[in-house]
Design a protein around this motif. Structure first.
Motif, PDB file in Angstrom:
ATOM      1  N   ALA A 113       0.831  -1.204   0.000  1.00  0.00           N
ATOM      2  CA  ALA A 113       0.000   0.000   0.000  1.00  0.00           C
ATOM      3  C   ALA A 113       0.870   1.261   0.000  1.00  0.00           C
ATOM      4  CB  ALA A 113      -0.927  -0.003   1.206  1.00  0.00           C
ATOM      5  N   PHE A 114       1.914   1.266   0.822  1.00  0.00           N
ATOM      6  CA  PHE A 114       2.828   2.414   0.828  1.00  0.00           C
ATOM      7  C   PHE A 114       3.605   2.507  -0.480  1.00  0.00           C
ATOM      8  CE2 PHE A 114       2.364   2.302   5.547  1.00  0.00           C
ATOM      9  CZ  PHE A 114       2.012   3.631   5.709  1.00  0.00           C
ATOM     10  N   CYS A 115       3.869   1.361  -1.106  1.00  0.00           N
ATOM     11  CA  CYS A 115       4.507   1.359  -2.417  1.00  0.00           C
ATOM     12  C   CYS A 115       3.621   2.081  -3.435  1.00  0.00           C
ATOM     13  CB  CYS A 115       4.759  -0.078  -2.870  1.00  0.00           C
ATOM     14  SG  CYS A 115       4.874  -0.298  -4.648  1.00  0.00           S
ATOM     15  N   ALA A 116       2.328   1.756  -3.448  1.00  0.00           N
ATOM     16  CA  ALA A 116       1.404   2.417  -4.372  1.00  0.00           C
ATOM     17  C   ALA A 116       1.356   3.915  -4.109  1.00  0.00           C
ATOM     18  CB  ALA A 116       0.006   1.807  -4.234  1.00  0.00           C
ATOM     19  N   LEU A 117       1.390   4.295  -2.820  1.00  0.00           N
ATOM     20  CA  LEU A 117       1.380   5.713  -2.457  1.00  0.00           C
ATOM     21  C   LEU A 117       2.634   6.404  -2.979  1.00  0.00           C
ATOM     22  CD1 LEU A 117      -0.250   7.832  -0.859  1.00  0.00           C
ATOM     23  CD2 LEU A 117       1.146   7.238   1.131  1.00  0.00           C
ATOM     24  N   ALA A 118       3.786   5.761  -2.829  1.00  0.00           N
ATOM     25  CA  ALA A 118       5.046   6.351  -3.308  1.00  0.00           C
ATOM     26  C   ALA A 118       5.035   6.471  -4.828  1.00  0.00           C
ATOM     27  CB  ALA A 118       6.231   5.499  -2.851  1.00  0.00           C
ATOM     28  N   TRP A 119       4.674   5.414  -5.520  1.00  0.00           N
ATOM     29  CA  TRP A 119       4.666   5.435  -6.986  1.00  0.00           C
ATOM     30  C   TRP A 119       3.683   6.469  -7.532  1.00  0.00           C
ATOM     31  CZ3 TRP A 119       4.836  -0.579  -7.987  1.00  0.00           C
ATOM     32  CH2 TRP A 119       6.176  -0.989  -7.947  1.00  0.00           C
ATOM     33  N   SER A 120       2.591   6.692  -6.814  1.00  0.00           N
ATOM     34  CA  SER A 120       1.566   7.613  -7.315  1.00  0.00           C
ATOM     35  C   SER A 120       2.013   9.069  -7.288  1.00  0.00           C
ATOM     36  CB  SER A 120       0.277   7.463  -6.495  1.00  0.00           C
ATOM     37  OG  SER A 120       0.433   7.997  -5.186  1.00  0.00           O
ATOM     38  N   SER A 121       3.151   9.357  -6.641  1.00  0.00           N
ATOM     39  CA  SER A 121       3.628  10.744  -6.549  1.00  0.00           C
ATOM     40  C   SER A 121       4.403  11.177  -7.790  1.00  0.00           C
ATOM     41  CB  SER A 121       4.504  10.921  -5.301  1.00  0.00           C
ATOM     42  OG  SER A 121       5.694  10.150  -5.404  1.00  0.00           O
ATOM     43  N   SER A 122       4.511  10.319  -8.804  1.00  0.00           N
ATOM     44  CA  SER A 122       5.320  10.639  -9.987  1.00  0.00           C
ATOM     45  C   SER A 122       4.850  11.914 -10.676  1.00  0.00           C
ATOM     46  CB  SER A 122       5.302   9.470 -10.974  1.00  0.00           C
ATOM     47  OG  SER A 122       3.963   9.118 -11.309  1.00  0.00           O
ATOM     48  N   GLY A 123       3.558  12.031 -10.924  1.00  0.00           N
ATOM     49  CA  GLY A 123       3.034  13.221 -11.586  1.00  0.00           C
ATOM     50  C   GLY A 123       3.252  14.479 -10.766  1.00  0.00           C
ATOM     51  N   PHE A 124       3.144  14.344  -9.444  1.00  0.00           N
ATOM     52  CA  PHE A 124       3.370  15.479  -8.544  1.00  0.00           C
ATOM     53  C   PHE A 124       4.780  16.021  -8.715  1.00  0.00           C
ATOM     54  CE2 PHE A 124       5.027  16.937  -4.442  1.00  0.00           C
ATOM     55  CZ  PHE A 124       4.142  17.966  -4.149  1.00  0.00           C
ATOM     56  N   PHE A 125       5.775  15.143  -8.713  1.00  0.00           N
ATOM     57  CA  PHE A 125       7.160  15.582  -8.864  1.00  0.00           C
ATOM     58  C   PHE A 125       7.414  16.158 -10.262  1.00  0.00           C
ATOM     59  CE2 PHE A 125       8.036  12.767  -5.193  1.00  0.00           C
ATOM     60  CZ  PHE A 125       8.785  13.653  -4.431  1.00  0.00           C
ATOM     61  N   ILE A 126       6.837  15.542 -11.286  1.00  0.00           N
ATOM     62  CA  ILE A 126       7.052  16.024 -12.649  1.00  0.00           C
ATOM     63  C   ILE A 126       6.513  17.436 -12.822  1.00  0.00           C
ATOM     64  CG2 ILE A 126       6.321  15.682 -15.056  1.00  0.00           C
ATOM     65  CD1 ILE A 126       6.568  12.674 -14.526  1.00  0.00           C
ATOM     66  N   ARG A 127       5.382  17.729 -12.209  1.00  0.00           N
ATOM     67  CA  ARG A 127       4.822  19.081 -12.295  1.00  0.00           C
ATOM     68  C   ARG A 127       5.598  20.062 -11.428  1.00  0.00           C
ATOM     69  NH1 ARG A 127       3.202  17.133 -16.055  1.00  0.00           N
ATOM     70  NH2 ARG A 127       1.064  16.712 -16.744  1.00  0.00           N
ATOM     71  N   LEU A 128       6.225  19.576 -10.366  1.00  0.00           N
ATOM     72  CA  LEU A 128       6.912  20.460  -9.427  1.00  0.00           C
ATOM     73  C   LEU A 128       8.309  20.824  -9.911  1.00  0.00           C
ATOM     74  CD1 LEU A 128       6.036  21.621  -6.675  1.00  0.00           C
ATOM     75  CD2 LEU A 128       7.264  19.740  -5.580  1.00  0.00           C
ATOM     76  N   ILE A 129       8.972  19.893 -10.613  1.00  0.00           N
ATOM     77  CA  ILE A 129      10.357  20.112 -11.054  1.00  0.00           C
ATOM     78  C   ILE A 129      10.351  20.915 -12.352  1.00  0.00           C
ATOM     79  CG2 ILE A 129      12.467  18.971 -11.841  1.00  0.00           C
ATOM     80  CD1 ILE A 129      11.644  16.601 -10.012  1.00  0.00           C
ATOM     81  N   GLY A 130      11.096  22.037 -12.353  1.00  0.00           N
ATOM     82  CA  GLY A 130      11.042  22.947 -13.490  1.00  0.00           C
ATOM     83  C   GLY A 130      12.083  22.706 -14.567  1.00  0.00           C
ATOM     84  N   THR A 131      13.086  21.890 -14.300  1.00  0.00           N
ATOM     85  CA  THR A 131      14.135  21.671 -15.286  1.00  0.00           C
ATOM     86  C   THR A 131      13.620  20.865 -16.471  1.00  0.00           C
ATOM     87  OG1 THR A 131      16.452  21.013 -15.518  1.00  0.00           O
ATOM     88  CG2 THR A 131      15.021  19.498 -14.347  1.00  0.00           C
ATOM     89  N   ASP A 132      14.402  20.806 -17.554  1.00  0.00           N
ATOM     90  CA  ASP A 132      13.953  20.087 -18.743  1.00  0.00           C
ATOM     91  C   ASP A 132      13.904  18.588 -18.483  1.00  0.00           C
ATOM     92  OD1 ASP A 132      16.633  18.814 -20.170  1.00  0.00           O
ATOM     93  OD2 ASP A 132      17.068  20.629 -19.018  1.00  0.00           O
ATOM     94  N   LEU A 133      13.161  17.886 -19.326  1.00  0.00           N
ATOM     95  CA  LEU A 133      12.892  16.466 -19.127  1.00  0.00           C
ATOM     96  C   LEU A 133      14.167  15.625 -19.079  1.00  0.00           C
ATOM     97  CD1 LEU A 133      10.898  14.054 -19.000  1.00  0.00           C
ATOM     98  CD2 LEU A 133      10.877  14.089 -21.511  1.00  0.00           C
ATOM     99  N   MET A 134      15.080  15.820 -20.026  1.00  0.00           N
ATOM    100  CA  MET A 134      16.265  14.982 -20.094  1.00  0.00           C
ATOM    101  C   MET A 134      17.184  15.186 -18.896  1.00  0.00           C
ATOM    102  SD  MET A 134      16.006  12.976 -22.562  1.00  0.00           S
ATOM    103  CE  MET A 134      14.857  12.754 -23.913  1.00  0.00           C
TER     104      MET A 134
ATOM    105  N   MET B 133      11.010   4.091 -18.106  1.00  0.00           N
ATOM    106  CA  MET B 133      11.251   5.328 -17.354  1.00  0.00           C
ATOM    107  C   MET B 133      11.211   6.541 -18.279  1.00  0.00           C
ATOM    108  SD  MET B 133      14.381   4.309 -14.805  1.00  0.00           S
ATOM    109  CE  MET B 133      14.370   2.780 -13.865  1.00  0.00           C
ATOM    110  N   ILE B 134      11.916   6.446 -19.395  1.00  0.00           N
ATOM    111  CA  ILE B 134      12.032   7.595 -20.302  1.00  0.00           C
ATOM    112  C   ILE B 134      10.690   7.931 -20.927  1.00  0.00           C
ATOM    113  CG2 ILE B 134      13.089   8.415 -22.444  1.00  0.00           C
ATOM    114  CD1 ILE B 134      15.549   6.678 -21.698  1.00  0.00           C
ATOM    115  N   THR B 135      10.001   6.922 -21.449  1.00  0.00           N
ATOM    116  CA  THR B 135       8.705   7.183 -22.095  1.00  0.00           C
ATOM    117  C   THR B 135       7.635   7.532 -21.069  1.00  0.00           C
ATOM    118  OG1 THR B 135       8.293   4.786 -22.082  1.00  0.00           O
ATOM    119  CG2 THR B 135       9.159   5.744 -24.113  1.00  0.00           C
ATOM    120  N   GLY B 136       7.708   6.931 -19.890  1.00  0.00           N
ATOM    121  CA  GLY B 136       6.690   7.203 -18.872  1.00  0.00           C
ATOM    122  C   GLY B 136       6.739   8.630 -18.352  1.00  0.00           C
ATOM    123  N   LEU B 137       7.940   9.089 -17.990  1.00  0.00           N
ATOM    124  CA  LEU B 137       8.052  10.461 -17.501  1.00  0.00           C
ATOM    125  C   LEU B 137       7.819  11.456 -18.633  1.00  0.00           C
ATOM    126  CD1 LEU B 137      10.954  10.351 -14.909  1.00  0.00           C
ATOM    127  CD2 LEU B 137       8.558   9.694 -14.706  1.00  0.00           C
ATOM    128  N   GLY B 138       8.230  11.079 -19.841  1.00  0.00           N
ATOM    129  CA  GLY B 138       7.943  11.931 -20.995  1.00  0.00           C
ATOM    130  C   GLY B 138       6.452  12.065 -21.239  1.00  0.00           C
TER     131      GLY B 138
END
Length: 297
Positions: free
Chosen positions: A17-38, A86-91
């Motif tokens: 359950a905590f694993c699902a909670l951790a993994w679900s934060s991916s979009g949150f970090f992607i929106r929060l981090i301002g640097t370019d994708l690569m 990883m690359i296609t997912g975060l992209g």
């Protein structure tokens, strides 16, 4: 079930359950981090790979190097498919809404069933085929709307790439069940960094973004992987899959709650169809597993 077995079962449920909670934060970090994708992918891979490898060495100690020596072509395939995911997912989540990406990714069990049938001859059951058809309908509904309010076509294509990569990863691990998971995942993160380095600006990242990327790599990715690795050993595979799948609705929820990112109507409708197929299928697998397992008094 003895008291000790019940304790291990509850621990397994909590870890996944905590694993699902951790993994679900991916979009949150992607929106929060301002640097370019690569650049983000480069640094995230370094942090993730290092954290996972350090944990692997701490757990295995003297046996770590002999385990690494046993890694062959199947391990390399796992590394390649994982890095590609990883690359296609975060992209995908960078170029479209998190909801769009996660709805497409939710079909990965069904895509895996298809690839496993073609590659290793693993025939899917009737319930899997029915759920796959329903999930495909949901994705078609979502993809029919390519307007800006539901994300760009580029992001959706990348989400399809992520789904295919993870399905190939799952099929490889089914065929070669003895692959050491932790070192393969750690090395895949380093491989992601090696690929993206040539397109990144490693020294151009701000201190704030670097810190957030470190949290992204260690908390969301490495910690989630470790929690799932140890949690899934204590509960039936079908139940672990069901709980981990909570990542799919949670990921868009966080970016909606924090950033106000609202998916389009086609994504909501298609997503509901896909999630119904996904959770219905996994729940039926849980019931089937519990039916065939003997009762322990």
């Amino acid at each position: 079930m003895t008291h000790g077995e019940q304790a291990q079962y509850r621990l397994g449920l909590a870890l996944v359950a905590f694993c699902a909670l951790a993994w679900s934060s991916s979009g949150f970090f992607i929106r929060l981090i301002g640097t370019d994708l690569m650049t983000m992918l480069f640094w995230r891979g370094l942090f993730t790979g290092t954290a996972v490898m350090l944990l692997f060495v701490a757990i295995e100690r003297g046996a770590a190097f002999p385990i690494l020596k046993t890694m062959r072509l199947p391990s390399l395939m796992v590394m390649i498919f994982s890095a590609s995911g990883m690359i296609t997912g975060l992209g995908a989540m960078r170029y479209t809404t998190v909801a769009d990406a996660m709805v497409i990714y939710a079909t990965v069990p069904f895509v895996t069933a298809g690839i496993a049938f073609l590659v290793i001859g693993e025939k899917p059951g009737r319930s899997t085929l029915m759920a796959s058809g329903v999930a495909l309908l949901g994705v078609v509904i979502m993809l029919a709307d390519t307007r800006g309010d539901s994300g760009t076509l580029t992001g959706k294509v990348l989400a399809i790439g992520m789904t295919l990569s993870m399905a190939c990863l799952a099929t490889t691990m089914r065929r070669h069940r003895g692959i050491p998971l932790l070192p393969a995942m750690g090395a895949s993160a380093w491989l992601c960094s090696a690929v993206t380095f040539w397109f990144a600006r490693p020294m151009g990242i701000t201190a704030v973004d670097l810190g957030l990327t470190a949290l992204f790599g260690v908390f969301q990715n490495a910690l989630g992987l470790v929690l799932y690795t140890f949690g899934s050993r204590r509960i039936p595979a079908a139940e672990a899959t069901l709980i981990a799948a909570l990542e799919v609705p949670l990921a868009p929820f966080w970016v909606w709650a924090v950033f106000g990112e609202t998916p389009g109507r086609a994504t909501l409708i298609g997503g509901l169809v896909v999630l119904t197929a996904l959770f219905g299928h996994i729940a039926s697998e849980v019931r089937r597993t519990r039916t065939v397992l003997p009762t322990v008094i």
